[in-house]
Design a protein around this motif. Structure first.
Motif, PDB file in Angstrom:
ATOM      1  N   ILE A   1       0.832  -1.198   0.000  1.00 26.29           N
ATOM      2  CA  ILE A   1       0.000   0.000   0.000  1.00 26.29           C
ATOM      3  C   ILE A   1       0.867   1.249   0.000  1.00 26.29           C
ATOM      4  O   ILE A   1       1.941   1.283   0.601  1.00 26.29           O
TER       5      ILE A   1
ATOM      6  N   SER B   1      -0.806   1.263  -7.714  1.00 25.36           N
ATOM      7  CA  SER B   1      -1.110   2.391  -6.836  1.00 25.36           C
ATOM      8  C   SER B   1      -0.510   3.694  -7.343  1.00 25.36           C
ATOM      9  O   SER B   1      -0.994   4.783  -7.009  1.00 25.36           O
TER      10      SER B   1
ATOM     11  N   VAL C   1      -5.226   5.707   1.274  1.00 25.24           N
ATOM     12  CA  VAL C   1      -4.495   4.460   1.075  1.00 25.24           C
ATOM     13  C   VAL C   1      -4.792   3.930  -0.329  1.00 25.24           C
ATOM     14  O   VAL C   1      -5.956   3.779  -0.707  1.00 25.24           O
TER      15      VAL C   1
ATOM     16  N   GLU D   1       0.463   5.203   1.260  1.00 28.84           N
ATOM     17  CA  GLU D   1      -0.345   5.724   2.371  1.00 28.84           C
ATOM     18  C   GLU D   1       0.075   7.154   2.692  1.00 28.84           C
ATOM     19  O   GLU D   1       1.265   7.480   2.689  1.00 28.84           O
TER      20      GLU D   1
ATOM     21  N   PRO E   1      -3.790   0.665  -2.544  1.00 32.26           N
ATOM     22  CA  PRO E   1      -3.096  -0.621  -2.633  1.00 32.26           C
ATOM     23  C   PRO E   1      -2.710  -0.955  -4.069  1.00 32.26           C
ATOM     24  O   PRO E   1      -3.355  -0.505  -5.023  1.00 32.26           O
TER      25      PRO E   1
END
Length: 306
Positions: free
Chosen positions: A16, A35, A53, A18, A55
């Motif tokens: 992920i 991502s 977030v 973030e 992923p």
């Protein structure tokens, strides 16, 4: 500050990206992306007070790629989103998806409305379950050359896309095609121009990220999403005619190629709490990259309504 880490979701090691703190926003990429496709949304949404977030979804980037094609159904993909929300210590999230990520977002809202505070789809509108398997309908409407049917043959698209990764991504991300149909004796990429130079919103460094990501993961995981289209139709029969009830938002570039084979006319019937539907003039398929400021403003306006 943007950070990266790996979490465990449903037994998969999931990478992920973030940033920020506050209500959770989950950004779901499409094909062939990771991502990284949300790079222009992470900071602005975090600065507005959200825990953002993104992923690498199942089969992509630095997330695990199960070998079994049957591990890529919509039930698995929705399960990954729900599992990620809970792994992050939350009970609900705003879920946003682009391209293939949009159907995952819409189905997360359909199957698990209790964990979806709001849902937004970019490029691909929500769709009702059809009366026949989707690939059957696509063959009738468009023919056997339609790219989603071309992708059904194991190994064929993988070989085409993997032959020259840089050319593949320059064409898929920066080029254009008149129609996503594969003609006899040609490949999918033959319908795309190769841009020179790249469009202003796409850099050589962005292409480098795609080349590195798919050089690691390969293409089979992402293509297996397509290879479950008809299986998804079978598995989702229990939700026939059930509406999407969480607050919803839709955005699409008015030049998006997906408009040729999707129907946005019934969004308000399918998503019964529709808070907005926005066309972005002059934008194509990669709208969150092409028109980042407009997309960010539209998403934040929707978020504020929640």
């Amino acid at each position: 500050m943007l950070t990266h880490r790996t979490v465990s979701v449903g037994g998969l090691r999931t990478h992920i990206a973030e940033q920020g703190a506050g209500p959770l926003v989950v950004l779901l990429h499409g094909w062939p992306e990771t991502s990284h496709s949300w790079r222009h949304q992470m900071g602005p949404l975090a600065d507005a007070g959200y825990h953002v977030v993104a992923p690498d979804q199942r089969g992509y980037g630095r997330t695990d790629c199960p070998a079994d094609a049957g591990q890529y159904t919509m039930l698995h993909l929705v399960g990954d989103v729900v599992g990620l929300i809970h792994e992050l210590g939350e009970q609900e999230a705003i879920v946003v998806g682009h391209d293939w990520g949009a159907p995952v977002a819409w189905h997360t809202a359909l199957l698990r409305p209790d964990v979806v505070r709001g849902v937004a789809g970019l490029s691909v509108p929500p769709a009702s379950r059809a009366a026949e398997p989707p690939l059957t309908l696509l063959r009738k409407r468009i023919g056997d050359g339609f790219y989603q049917i071309y992708f059904q043959r194991p190994g064929v698209a993988e070989a085409e896309f993997g032959a020259d990764l840089r050319t593949t991504f320059r064409k898929l991300l920066g080029g254009s095609a008149d129609a996503p149909v594969v003609r006899d004796g040609e490949g999918f990429l033959d319908r795309f121009t190769e841009p020179d130079p790249l469009p202003a919103w796409l850099t050589d460094e962005d292409v480098d990220v795609a080349v590195e990501s798919f050089g690691r993961s390969g293409f089979t995981g992402g293509l297996n999403w397509y290879r479950n289209i008809d299986r998804n139709w079978e598995l989702l029969a229990p939700w026939q005619d059930r509406p999407i009830t969480p607050p919803a938002f839709y955005l699409c570039g008015d030049g998006d190629i997906t408009r040729a084979f999707s129907d946005s006319s019934r969004i308000a019937e399918i998503a019964t709490d529709l808070r907005g539907a926005v066309d972005v003039p002059g934008a194509g398929h990669w709208v969150q990259m092409e028109r980042r400021n407009e997309v960010n403003a539209a998403l934040l306006d929707f978020f504020k309504q929640l």
